[in-house]
Design a protein around this motif. Structure first.
Motif, PDB file in Angstrom:
ATOM      1  N   GLU A  86       0.824  -1.208   0.000  1.00 58.05           N
ATOM      2  CA  GLU A  86       0.000   0.000   0.000  1.00 58.05           C
ATOM      3  C   GLU A  86       0.856   1.255   0.000  1.00 58.05           C
ATOM      4  O   GLU A  86       0.465   2.289  -0.522  1.00 58.05           O
ATOM      5  N   THR A  87       2.029   1.157   0.607  1.00 62.17           N
ATOM      6  CA  THR A  87       2.944   2.293   0.659  1.00 62.17           C
ATOM      7  C   THR A  87       3.424   2.648  -0.752  1.00 62.17           C
ATOM      8  O   THR A  87       3.474   3.816  -1.129  1.00 62.17           O
ATOM      9  N   VAL A  88       3.753   1.618  -1.522  1.00 65.33           N
ATOM     10  CA  VAL A  88       4.180   1.855  -2.909  1.00 65.33           C
ATOM     11  C   VAL A  88       3.003   2.413  -3.707  1.00 65.33           C
ATOM     12  O   VAL A  88       3.161   3.359  -4.476  1.00 65.33           O
ATOM     13  N   ALA A 134       0.569   4.182  -2.619  1.00 68.20           N
ATOM     14  CA  ALA A 134       0.379   5.585  -2.233  1.00 68.20           C
ATOM     15  C   ALA A 134       1.409   6.476  -2.920  1.00 68.20           C
ATOM     16  O   ALA A 134       1.090   7.580  -3.369  1.00 68.20           O
ATOM     17  N   LEU A 135       2.625   5.977  -3.024  1.00 66.71           N
ATOM     18  CA  LEU A 135       3.681   6.756  -3.673  1.00 66.71           C
ATOM     19  C   LEU A 135       3.360   6.961  -5.151  1.00 66.71           C
ATOM     20  O   LEU A 135       3.462   8.077  -5.680  1.00 66.71           O
ATOM     21  N   GLN A 157       0.732   9.554  -5.544  1.00 67.09           N
ATOM     22  CA  GLN A 157       1.259  10.902  -5.321  1.00 67.09           C
ATOM     23  C   GLN A 157       2.051  11.384  -6.532  1.00 67.09           C
ATOM     24  O   GLN A 157       1.913  12.519  -6.959  1.00 67.09           O
TER      25      GLN A 157
END
Lengths: 227, 227
Positions: B6-8, B10-11, B14
């Motif tokens: 999920e972090t990737v 989100a990146l 963005q």
């Protein structure tokens, strides 16, 4: 110095370090960033740093994930008898996008490329053999111990039932390095009772025979199948 | 969701917000960011936020700069009798790169575009008239007071000697909005004893007559000059 602001100049320099972003695009991005709200810019900046801080490597398939094992490896709904071998995490993204593959992955972290000094020991090849042999008790290329069972122990996730791998699909790029790596892995896996396949190479969908290069056309002919 | 992190994800989300960066490029950038060292990523992230925190608008020419007045306006070596009017700060960068222009700038912050709801009052047009008339005692479009003398008072920089503006060069893009803005400013400046010019439109250097569009070709013919 073409900018009247050293801060903008520094930003352009930093942005130019990223791939696909040349000086012109960096200028354009910098101009856009100056027009964005501070909150929006902070959000992008945070997402970048968070990616470095939070993302880990799945100790089963070596894909990037927020936890190890990753959601795919930990899923009880995936077909654990098929392992798809890819070069990079981005290849996993690409395949997942099709929604057609329900098995597991194995990310090599590159391909064999003597010109770039990349040999089998720089890749997660031993870890792949470990997964296929059912004895994944090997130290990884980076020296860490990558024991599937251990990865689950640490995460506290209930490991899905172990299933012997029946097929290894090599989803490597159709170029010299991909071919070399495919042949190498194919030979290594000969020792095991596992089917090894490679994804088809041929004309891209929507492509035009007339404009296809000879190598693609040869491969498409060679790989012809019944209707 | 095509990512296992999920972090990737989100990146990528963005990064996709930035212009010229689609989902594919964002994926590629994210993969690259994951491979960079944490220090490098933090440096880029910091440069982005610093641009928002440190960059100010020059209260003389309205270009982006680390201080107001900006280095160009504060310079004693620039020809203060010529003011080049541009749409955006990026146009200043482009002109400075040529090294051919030694005068001052005036950044409008856009062009007249009724379709986008941008009228003369949304631009730094009044401030331009103020500079030309030698009475820059007007409130700016954003309501701040943009008084050249005051900008210098605050900065503590010794203002270069005031020189009457003799020529205003309109360096606006050769399109409908640029043309409209040029005509509008030309009419406004009619009241003052100042020469108003516009940069040449014609065939780009290295361009091919055969492949030029008709509008460019017409303009090139119309703007022909002696040898």
């Amino acid at each position: 110095m073409t900018h009247t602001s050293e801060t903008v100049e520094a930003l352009v320099e930093q942005l130019s370090k990223l791939p696909t972003i040349g000086r012109k695009t960096a200028n354009r991005l910098a101009a856009y960033i100056l027009k964005m709200s501070r909150e929006e810019v902070v959000e992008i900046a945070k997402a970048m740093v968070a990616a470095k801080d939070r993302v880990v490597t799945c100790q089963v398939c070596f894909n990037v994930a927020d936890y190890s094992p990753c959601p795919i490896c930990a899923s009880h709904r995936r077909d654990r008898s098929v392992v798809c071998v890819v070069e990079d995490p981005s290849d996993v993204f690409a395949l997942e996008r099709t929604g057609d593959f329900r098995g597991l992955y194995h990310v090599l972290g590159g391909v064999i490329s003597p010109l770039d000094g990349v040999g089998p020991n720089d890749l997660r090849v031993r870890e792949l053999v470990g997964r296929i042999s059912g004895k994944p008790d090997l130290t990884t290329a980076s020296g860490e111990v990558a024991e599937t069972a251990e990865a689950y122990d640490e995460s506290g996730v209930q490991p899905p039932e172990a299933v012997p791998v029946e097929e290894v699909i090599l989803a490597l790029n159709p170029n010299v390095e991909g071919d070399t790596t495919a042949v190498y892995i194919g030979q290594l896996l000969d020792a095991f009772d596992v089917k090894v396949t490679r994804i088809a190479r041929g004309l891209p969908i929507g492509g035009d025979l007339e404009f296809a290069d000879e190598a693609t056309l040869s491969r498409a002919l060679e790989g012809r199948s019944g209707l």
